[in-house]
Design a protein around this motif. Structure first.
Motif, PDB file in Angstrom:
ATOM      1  N   GLN A 153       4.362  38.024   1.460  1.00  0.00           N
ATOM      2  CA  GLN A 153       3.048  38.373   1.985  1.00  0.00           C
ATOM      3  C   GLN A 153       2.315  37.092   2.339  1.00  0.00           C
ATOM      4  O   GLN A 153       2.093  36.235   1.481  1.00  0.00           O
ATOM      5  CB  GLN A 153       2.233  39.164   0.958  1.00  0.00           C
ATOM      6  CG  GLN A 153       2.696  40.605   0.770  1.00  0.00           C
ATOM      7  CD  GLN A 153       1.747  41.364  -0.134  1.00  0.00           C
ATOM      8  OE1 GLN A 153       1.487  40.964  -1.252  1.00  0.00           O
ATOM      9  NE2 GLN A 153       1.228  42.486   0.369  1.00  0.00           N
ATOM     10  N   LYS A 157      -3.331  40.111  -4.340  1.00  0.00           N
ATOM     11  CA  LYS A 157      -1.983  39.728  -3.909  1.00  0.00           C
ATOM     12  C   LYS A 157      -1.466  38.541  -4.724  1.00  0.00           C
ATOM     13  O   LYS A 157      -0.312  38.520  -5.157  1.00  0.00           O
ATOM     14  CB  LYS A 157      -1.987  39.368  -2.425  1.00  0.00           C
ATOM     15  CG  LYS A 157      -2.191  40.540  -1.486  1.00  0.00           C
ATOM     16  CD  LYS A 157      -2.289  40.056  -0.036  1.00  0.00           C
ATOM     17  CE  LYS A 157      -2.608  41.210   0.911  1.00  0.00           C
ATOM     18  NZ  LYS A 157      -2.788  40.745   2.306  1.00  0.00           N
ATOM     19  N   VAL A 210      13.739  38.680  -0.266  1.00  0.00           N
ATOM     20  CA  VAL A 210      12.439  38.253  -0.769  1.00  0.00           C
ATOM     21  C   VAL A 210      11.343  39.055  -0.077  1.00  0.00           C
ATOM     22  O   VAL A 210      11.369  39.242   1.133  1.00  0.00           O
ATOM     23  CB  VAL A 210      12.214  36.742  -0.527  1.00  0.00           C
ATOM     24  CG1 VAL A 210      10.797  36.341  -0.929  1.00  0.00           C
ATOM     25  CG2 VAL A 210      13.229  35.911  -1.304  1.00  0.00           C
ATOM     26  N   GLU A 211      10.377  39.538  -0.840  1.00  0.00           N
ATOM     27  CA  GLU A 211       9.226  40.243  -0.285  1.00  0.00           C
ATOM     28  C   GLU A 211       8.098  39.232  -0.116  1.00  0.00           C
ATOM     29  O   GLU A 211       7.581  38.702  -1.097  1.00  0.00           O
ATOM     30  CB  GLU A 211       8.788  41.371  -1.212  1.00  0.00           C
ATOM     31  CG  GLU A 211       7.638  42.199  -0.664  1.00  0.00           C
ATOM     32  CD  GLU A 211       7.224  43.310  -1.614  1.00  0.00           C
ATOM     33  OE1 GLU A 211       6.005  43.504  -1.779  1.00  0.00           O
ATOM     34  OE2 GLU A 211       8.119  43.969  -2.180  1.00  0.00           O
ATOM     35  N   LYS A 216       8.716  38.694  -5.351  1.00  0.00           N
ATOM     36  CA  LYS A 216       7.475  38.839  -4.589  1.00  0.00           C
ATOM     37  C   LYS A 216       6.817  37.477  -4.427  1.00  0.00           C
ATOM     38  O   LYS A 216       6.414  36.845  -5.410  1.00  0.00           O
ATOM     39  CB  LYS A 216       6.530  39.809  -5.291  1.00  0.00           C
ATOM     40  CG  LYS A 216       7.079  41.229  -5.404  1.00  0.00           C
ATOM     41  CD  LYS A 216       6.118  42.158  -6.115  1.00  0.00           C
ATOM     42  CE  LYS A 216       4.899  42.450  -5.282  1.00  0.00           C
ATOM     43  NZ  LYS A 216       4.036  43.491  -5.903  1.00  0.00           N
ATOM     44  N   VAL A 269       3.901  35.155  -2.337  1.00  0.00           N
ATOM     45  CA  VAL A 269       2.712  35.077  -1.492  1.00  0.00           C
ATOM     46  C   VAL A 269       2.614  33.660  -0.935  1.00  0.00           C
ATOM     47  O   VAL A 269       2.740  32.682  -1.670  1.00  0.00           O
ATOM     48  CB  VAL A 269       1.427  35.433  -2.272  1.00  0.00           C
ATOM     49  CG1 VAL A 269       0.176  35.081  -1.459  1.00  0.00           C
ATOM     50  CG2 VAL A 269       1.406  36.918  -2.611  1.00  0.00           C
ATOM     51  N   LYS A 300      13.317  42.760  -5.419  1.00  0.00           N
ATOM     52  CA  LYS A 300      12.989  41.588  -4.615  1.00  0.00           C
ATOM     53  C   LYS A 300      11.948  40.711  -5.308  1.00  0.00           C
ATOM     54  O   LYS A 300      11.019  41.202  -5.942  1.00  0.00           O
ATOM     55  CB  LYS A 300      12.451  42.022  -3.244  1.00  0.00           C
ATOM     56  CG  LYS A 300      13.483  42.719  -2.369  1.00  0.00           C
ATOM     57  CD  LYS A 300      12.890  43.023  -1.000  1.00  0.00           C
ATOM     58  CE  LYS A 300      13.923  43.710  -0.101  1.00  0.00           C
ATOM     59  NZ  LYS A 300      13.368  43.976   1.257  1.00  0.00           N
ATOM     60  N   LYS A 322      10.600  40.620 -11.603  1.00  0.00           N
ATOM     61  CA  LYS A 322      10.876  41.131 -10.262  1.00  0.00           C
ATOM     62  C   LYS A 322      10.227  42.489 -10.013  1.00  0.00           C
ATOM     63  O   LYS A 322       9.960  43.249 -10.930  1.00  0.00           O
ATOM     64  CB  LYS A 322      12.394  41.249 -10.054  1.00  0.00           C
ATOM     65  CG  LYS A 322      13.061  39.958  -9.665  1.00  0.00           C
ATOM     66  CD  LYS A 322      14.468  40.258  -9.171  1.00  0.00           C
ATOM     67  CE  LYS A 322      15.138  39.009  -8.659  1.00  0.00           C
ATOM     68  NZ  LYS A 322      16.460  39.298  -8.083  1.00  0.00           N
ATOM     69  N   ASP A 323       9.992  42.742  -8.752  1.00  0.00           N
ATOM     70  CA  ASP A 323       9.502  44.028  -8.309  1.00  0.00           C
ATOM     71  C   ASP A 323      10.569  45.084  -8.602  1.00  0.00           C
ATOM     72  O   ASP A 323      11.758  44.769  -8.641  1.00  0.00           O
ATOM     73  CB  ASP A 323       9.235  43.938  -6.802  1.00  0.00           C
ATOM     74  CG  ASP A 323       8.540  45.175  -6.286  1.00  0.00           C
ATOM     75  OD1 ASP A 323       9.233  45.980  -5.640  1.00  0.00           O
ATOM     76  OD2 ASP A 323       7.327  45.318  -6.503  1.00  0.00           O
ATOM     77  N   ASN A 337      -0.496  39.611  -8.235  1.00  0.00           N
ATOM     78  CA  ASN A 337       0.710  40.437  -8.333  1.00  0.00           C
ATOM     79  C   ASN A 337       1.987  39.723  -7.895  1.00  0.00           C
ATOM     80  O   ASN A 337       3.082  40.283  -8.006  1.00  0.00           O
ATOM     81  CB  ASN A 337       0.535  41.710  -7.497  1.00  0.00           C
ATOM     82  CG  ASN A 337      -0.429  42.691  -8.151  1.00  0.00           C
ATOM     83  OD1 ASN A 337      -0.235  43.080  -9.297  1.00  0.00           O
ATOM     84  ND2 ASN A 337      -1.476  43.063  -7.447  1.00  0.00           N
ATOM     85  N   ALA A 338       1.872  38.504  -7.412  1.00  0.00           N
ATOM     86  CA  ALA A 338       3.048  37.775  -6.930  1.00  0.00           C
ATOM     87  C   ALA A 338       3.832  37.164  -8.086  1.00  0.00           C
ATOM     88  O   ALA A 338       3.284  36.837  -9.133  1.00  0.00           O
ATOM     89  CB  ALA A 338       2.618  36.670  -5.971  1.00  0.00           C
ATOM     90  N   ASP A 339       5.138  37.004  -7.862  1.00  0.00           N
ATOM     91  CA  ASP A 339       5.971  36.255  -8.805  1.00  0.00           C
ATOM     92  C   ASP A 339       5.874  34.760  -8.538  1.00  0.00           C
ATOM     93  O   ASP A 339       6.060  33.946  -9.430  1.00  0.00           O
ATOM     94  CB  ASP A 339       7.440  36.683  -8.671  1.00  0.00           C
ATOM     95  CG  ASP A 339       7.647  38.158  -8.939  1.00  0.00           C
ATOM     96  OD1 ASP A 339       7.148  38.640  -9.969  1.00  0.00           O
ATOM     97  OD2 ASP A 339       8.298  38.831  -8.112  1.00  0.00           O
TER      98      ASP A 339
END
Length: 304
Positions: A52, A73, A49-50, A29, A31, A27, A22-23, A76-78
């Motif tokens: 993008q 992006k 949830v974050e 992350k 995409v 949250k 997690k961030d 870096n996403a989960d």
């Protein structure tokens, strides 16, 4: 070449990043690719949830290419959530490489049994990927995505379930409303002519004959013969209106309209439909529900 090397370098590091990490703000992350998927995930994930989204209003997912920023992006996403069925044809290789290196990716099309899909020779998957135009499918996709989010973030599972149930209830209300609107249009007038074949699931679900000037993918070009054949069809069927799409250049439908007029007949451009992307963010048409209702009203009003 430069972009390819950057992609390889980033993906090589992916395996070193812990899955579901997690961030720092707590949250998950996520995409997403298309605007339809982004809107759905926002409805399910809410504030925990974050999200993008890679693509914006008017963007054609068939032709979309990842920028260096997009690759960053994704790295870096989960969790990465995309359409599948080769909808995002130029991103498939990236998704495959990410998955092979342990990065969690989800194709929402996996929620739909292949027996329910429409075959297509234009896609490597051999299926039409425009599945969001069947609201029943979108409800299944919402439930499927909810379960995947719960797997990644079990702490918020109850919230995801609650948000998902509320969203599905809205989708059911939408389906009821559009069926009532469509009932005001006589069955013989339910012929939808658009720039490309994005509306076949819509046609199957809600009783329209659908004809696209281009193929199911916008990567295919309409030729002179295609224009001539479709203009004859419009004249024979006495079709009042044809439609442009927000993610496809107007010139294809304008050429068709000119062809019909050259044969002594008239057909109107009935409006612009949202096909492969939603409207502008912050507008009613910038949501899946608003987009669907706008399209149906535009079609029915123009064909009456």
């Amino acid at each position: 070449m430069k972009k390819y090397l950057i992609l390889v370098a980033l993906l090589a590091i992916v395996a070193c990043k812990n899955k579901s990490e997690k961030d720092p703000n707590g949250k998950l992350k996520v995409v997403t690719t298309t605007t339809m998927i982004t809107d759905m995930v926002q409805n399910i994930g809410g504030d925990v949830v974050e999200i993008q989204g890679l693509m914006g209003s008017g963007v054609d997912p068939h032709l979309y290419k990842a920028s260096e920023g997009d690759v960053s992006k994704l790295f870096n996403a989960d969790l990465v959530i995309y359409g599948g069925l080769h909808l995002e044809g130029k991103l498939v290789e990236i998704f495959e490489k990410m998955e092979s290196r342990g990065k969690k990716t989800i194709a929402v099309a996996d929620a739909i049994d292949t027996s329910e899909l429409i075959g297509s020779e234009y896609f490597a998957s051999n299926y039409d990927p425009h599945i969001w135009f069947n609201i029943g499918f979108w409800k299944k996709i919402t439930q499927y995505t909810t379960e995947k989010l719960k797997e990644q973030d079990p702490e918020n599972a109850d919230l995801f379930d609650k948000n998902s149930a509320a969203y599905i209830q809205k989708l059911e209300a939408l389906e009821k409303e559009i069926k009532q609107i469509i009932e005001t249009l006589p069955p013989e007038k339910r012929i939808l002519v658009t720039a490309h074949d994005a509306f076949n699931y819509f046609g199957n679900a809600y009783g329209f004959e659908v004809v696209g000037l281009q193929g199911i993918s916008t990567a295919t070009e309409a030729g002179v013969q295609d224009v001539q054949e479709l203009s004859n069809f419009i004249i024979d069927k006495k079709i009042k209106a044809i439609f442009v799409e927000t993610s496809v250049p107007r010139r294809t439908i304008e050429a068709l309209q000119s062809s019909v007029k050259s044969k002594g007949h008239d057909v109107a451009i009935g409006g612009s439909l949202y096909s492969d992307a939603l409207g502008n963010k912050g507008t009613v048409e910038g949501t899946y529900i608003g987009m669907f209702l706008f399209n149906v009203n535009t079609i029915v009003n123009a064909l009456k």
